[in-house]
Design a protein around this motif. Structure first.
Motif, mmCIF file in Angstrom:
data_model
loop_
_atom_site.group_PDB
_atom_site.id
_atom_site.type_symbol
_atom_site.label_atom_id
_atom_site.label_comp_id
_atom_site.label_asym_id
_atom_site.label_seq_id
_atom_site.Cartn_x
_atom_site.Cartn_y
_atom_site.Cartn_z
ATOM 1 N N LEU A 296 13.489 24.892 -22.202
ATOM 2 C CA LEU A 296 13.976 24.572 -23.545
ATOM 3 C C LEU A 296 14.879 23.345 -23.592
ATOM 4 C CD1 LEU A 296 14.626 28.159 -24.955
ATOM 5 C CD2 LEU A 296 12.764 26.593 -25.527
ATOM 6 N N THR A 297 14.995 22.619 -22.491
ATOM 7 C CA THR A 297 15.788 21.383 -22.510
ATOM 8 C C THR A 297 15.172 20.388 -23.486
ATOM 9 O OG1 THR A 297 16.682 21.581 -20.279
ATOM 10 C CG2 THR A 297 16.460 19.355 -21.155
ATOM 11 N N ARG A 298 16.036 19.793 -24.307
ATOM 12 C CA ARG A 298 15.661 18.701 -25.194
ATOM 13 C C ARG A 298 16.718 17.617 -25.048
ATOM 14 N NH1 ARG A 298 11.955 21.501 -24.767
ATOM 15 N NH2 ARG A 298 10.518 22.304 -26.349
ATOM 16 N N SER A 299 16.430 16.415 -25.541
ATOM 17 C CA SER A 299 17.317 15.271 -25.307
ATOM 18 C C SER A 299 18.760 15.536 -25.688
ATOM 19 C CB SER A 299 16.815 14.053 -26.088
ATOM 20 O OG SER A 299 15.635 13.560 -25.520
ATOM 21 N N SER A 300 18.968 16.234 -26.806
ATOM 22 C CA SER A 300 20.333 16.423 -27.281
ATOM 23 C C SER A 300 20.861 17.838 -27.052
ATOM 24 C CB SER A 300 20.415 16.076 -28.775
ATOM 25 O OG SER A 300 19.447 16.796 -29.506
ATOM 26 N N TYR A 301 20.105 18.656 -26.337
ATOM 27 C CA TYR A 301 20.526 20.042 -26.088
ATOM 28 C C TYR A 301 21.747 20.043 -25.164
ATOM 29 C CZ TYR A 301 19.750 25.042 -25.027
ATOM 30 O OH TYR A 301 19.860 26.398 -24.893
ATOM 31 N N HIS A 302 22.850 20.675 -25.608
ATOM 32 C CA HIS A 302 24.103 20.740 -24.852
ATOM 33 C C HIS A 302 24.640 19.342 -24.532
ATOM 34 C CE1 HIS A 302 22.836 24.984 -23.238
ATOM 35 N NE2 HIS A 302 23.249 25.005 -24.489
ATOM 36 N N ALA A 303 24.377 18.384 -25.423
ATOM 37 C CA ALA A 303 24.732 16.992 -25.141
ATOM 38 C C ALA A 303 26.234 16.791 -24.982
ATOM 39 C CB ALA A 303 24.207 16.081 -26.249
ATOM 40 N N ASP A 304 27.045 17.578 -25.691
ATOM 41 C CA ASP A 304 28.494 17.401 -25.583
ATOM 42 C C ASP A 304 28.995 17.793 -24.204
ATOM 43 O OD1 ASP A 304 27.870 20.054 -26.095
ATOM 44 O OD2 ASP A 304 29.696 20.444 -27.246
ATOM 45 N N ALA A 305 28.585 18.978 -23.727
ATOM 46 C CA ALA A 305 28.993 19.416 -22.393
ATOM 47 C C ALA A 305 28.401 18.516 -21.317
ATOM 48 C CB ALA A 305 28.558 20.866 -22.168
ATOM 49 N N ASP A 306 27.163 18.092 -21.523
ATOM 50 C CA ASP A 306 26.520 17.211 -20.547
ATOM 51 C C ASP A 306 27.223 15.866 -20.453
ATOM 52 O OD1 ASP A 306 24.669 19.082 -19.827
ATOM 53 O OD2 ASP A 306 23.039 18.253 -21.033
ATOM 54 N N PHE A 307 27.724 15.364 -21.590
ATOM 55 C CA PHE A 307 28.421 14.078 -21.542
ATOM 56 C C PHE A 307 29.708 14.197 -20.734
ATOM 57 C CE2 PHE A 307 31.581 11.061 -23.189
ATOM 58 C CZ PHE A 307 30.952 9.888 -22.800
ATOM 59 N N ALA A 308 30.434 15.292 -20.915
ATOM 60 C CA ALA A 308 31.660 15.497 -20.133
ATOM 61 C C ALA A 308 31.337 15.550 -18.642
ATOM 62 C CB ALA A 308 32.356 16.780 -20.581
ATOM 63 N N ALA A 309 30.254 16.242 -18.293
ATOM 64 C CA ALA A 309 29.847 16.325 -16.886
ATOM 65 C C ALA A 309 29.377 14.975 -16.363
ATOM 66 C CB ALA A 309 28.743 17.361 -16.732
ATOM 67 N N LEU A 310 28.709 14.214 -17.215
ATOM 68 C CA LEU A 310 28.225 12.890 -16.827
ATOM 69 C C LEU A 310 29.389 11.961 -16.513
ATOM 70 C CD1 LEU A 310 25.656 11.084 -16.628
ATOM 71 C CD2 LEU A 310 25.991 10.545 -19.051
ATOM 72 N N ARG A 311 30.403 12.010 -17.367
ATOM 73 C CA ARG A 311 31.581 11.163 -17.155
ATOM 74 C C ARG A 311 32.307 11.557 -15.865
ATOM 75 N NH1 ARG A 311 34.948 10.039 -22.584
ATOM 76 N NH2 ARG A 311 35.116 12.293 -22.500
ATOM 77 N N ALA A 312 32.386 12.864 -15.628
ATOM 78 C CA ALA A 312 33.041 13.350 -14.411
ATOM 79 C C ALA A 312 32.253 12.955 -13.165
ATOM 80 C CB ALA A 312 33.189 14.871 -14.473
ATOM 81 N N ALA A 313 30.921 12.976 -13.265
ATOM 82 C CA ALA A 313 30.084 12.599 -12.123
ATOM 83 C C ALA A 313 30.257 11.133 -11.775
ATOM 84 C CB ALA A 313 28.618 12.902 -12.433
ATOM 85 N N ARG A 314 30.362 10.288 -12.808
ATOM 86 C CA ARG A 314 30.599 8.864 -12.535
ATOM 87 C C ARG A 314 31.944 8.663 -11.862
ATOM 88 N NH1 ARG A 314 30.242 4.407 -17.227
ATOM 89 N NH2 ARG A 314 28.032 4.309 -16.625
ATOM 90 N N ALA A 315 32.976 9.328 -12.368
ATOM 91 C CA ALA A 315 34.315 9.192 -11.797
ATOM 92 C C ALA A 315 34.331 9.626 -10.345
ATOM 93 C CB ALA A 315 35.323 10.009 -12.613
ATOM 94 N N ALA A 316 33.626 10.735 -10.053
ATOM 95 C CA ALA A 316 33.569 11.228 -8.664
ATOM 96 C C ALA A 316 32.839 10.252 -7.761
ATOM 97 C CB ALA A 316 32.897 12.595 -8.635
ATOM 98 N N LYS A 317 31.779 9.657 -8.283
ATOM 99 C CA LYS A 317 31.017 8.692 -7.485
ATOM 100 C C LYS A 317 31.837 7.440 -7.201
ATOM 101 C CE LYS A 317 26.659 6.109 -7.474
ATOM 102 N NZ LYS A 317 25.409 5.820 -8.224
ATOM 103 N N LEU A 318 32.567 6.980 -8.213
ATOM 104 C CA LEU A 318 33.423 5.801 -8.014
ATOM 105 C C LEU A 318 34.537 6.097 -7.019
ATOM 106 C CD1 LEU A 318 33.650 4.500 -11.700
ATOM 107 C CD2 LEU A 318 32.417 3.433 -9.813
ATOM 108 N N ALA A 319 35.105 7.308 -7.123
ATOM 109 C CA ALA A 319 36.194 7.677 -6.211
ATOM 110 C C ALA A 319 35.668 7.772 -4.772
ATOM 111 C CB ALA A 319 36.793 9.012 -6.639
#
Length: 322
Positions: A296-319
């Protein structure tokens, strides 16, 4: 126990005049793992009423999304700008096809008012294809982004744009310069299936768009989505993953294609949850910062939580690379 998904058949053949002559493809019975709850939550009704009041179109309704009950009950809605009529005729899509109305200059303000009223932390804004417009609607996207920034400065913004086919880099730049937090454009399927599934689009044009966004502003997250169950092979999906990573796409979504009406492309097969988990592992191994893969994944499904996780993943990768 959930209820079986009921696909929207509003307006019947009139909704898809270009498909009326096609032979019927019977709609298969869906497997047990594809279930959604009936939309009965009072917040669902509140969300629907607000959207009606602001005279807004959502892809949730127009594309007959199976997640509408869950999302609207959490005050999450994906705004679809530039009308409800698309100039393309994709074989998978439930959005109406025809000659669209002129752009409404009041729409950016109405979208922004709704975002503020709903208190959204993150909003997804998509659109119909507007091949009739000189810039494909890029300036309208930019106006919507600016209006949301003014009305709801704390809201992060994700755009899901058309491919801007034959509109030039200027159209892409117009949206990029408005600084959305996420720039999404879906490849939808593998190259071999474009002529039958996405005949008005070109695979490498869509791929190049995503690459150009990253070149223009590396800080913007890029995202793309694929449907499975249309007849693609595993090897073809893996190749598309590699193409997306070559374009430095950050976030991949994978979901099951569900046939909207008998006039749409038939489902080739229903991909199991275990297969989705396998695809997710593959994609993460290829370096995507974020992967969402489920029936049931769609482009905008859980997009708010996914964006927070995406931002955290970038920060972890940079660190990790520091």
């Amino acid at each position: 126990m959930g209820t079986r998904i009921e696909i929207d058949h509003r307006r019947g053949a009139a909704r898809h005049p270009e498909k009326a002559h096609r032979p019927d493809n019977p709609i298969q019975r869906k497997p047990a793992w594809i279930r959604v709850k009936a939309p009965t939550h009072p917040v669902y009704v509140e969300t629907r009423n607000l959207l009606r009041e602001k005279r807004l179109v959502t892809v949730c309704e127009e594309a007959a999304c199976p997640n509408i009950g869950e999302c609207w009950s959490q005050r999450h809605a994906t705004m679809m700008i530039m009308g409800d009529t698309c100039t393309r005729a994709c074989a998978f899509c439930n959005v109406a096809t025809g000659i669209p109305a002129p752009l409404d200059a009041t729409e950016p303000g109405r979208v922004a008012e709704a975002v503020a009223a709903m208190g959204l932390r993150h909003v997804v804004v998509t659109s119909v294809d507007r091949d009739d417009l000189e810039d494909g609607g890029a300036a309208h996207f930019a106006a919507v982004i600016r209006a949301i920034r003014a009305a709801a400065p704390g809201t992060t913004i994700e755009v899901l744009t058309p491919d801007f086919l034959r509109k030039g880099d200027g159209a892409i730049a117009t949206v990029v310069e408005a600084r959305p937090d996420v720039f999404n454009h879906n490849l939808e399927t593998v190259p071999r299936l474009y002529p039958s599934i996405r005949p008005g689009a070109r695979y490498f044009v869509s791929l190049r768009l995503l690459g150009r966004v990253k070149e223009m502003d590396p800080a913007i997250f890029t995202k793309s989505g694929l449907m499975v169950g249309l007849g693609e092979t595993r090897d073809e999906l893996v190749q598309v993953m590699d193409d997306l990573r070559a374009a430095e796409v950050d976030f991949l979504t994978l979901g099951q294609y569900l046939q909207p009406t008998v006039k749409h492309a038939a489902v080739d097969r229903f991909v199991t949850p275990d297969e989705f988990a396998d695809y997710a592992r593959l994609a993460r191994g290829k370096g995507f910062l974020m992967v969402s893969a489920s029936p049931l994944t769609r482009s905008s499904y859980h997009a708010d939580a996914d964006f927070a996780a995406l931002r955290a993943a970038r920060a972890a990768k940079l660190a990790a690379g520091a």
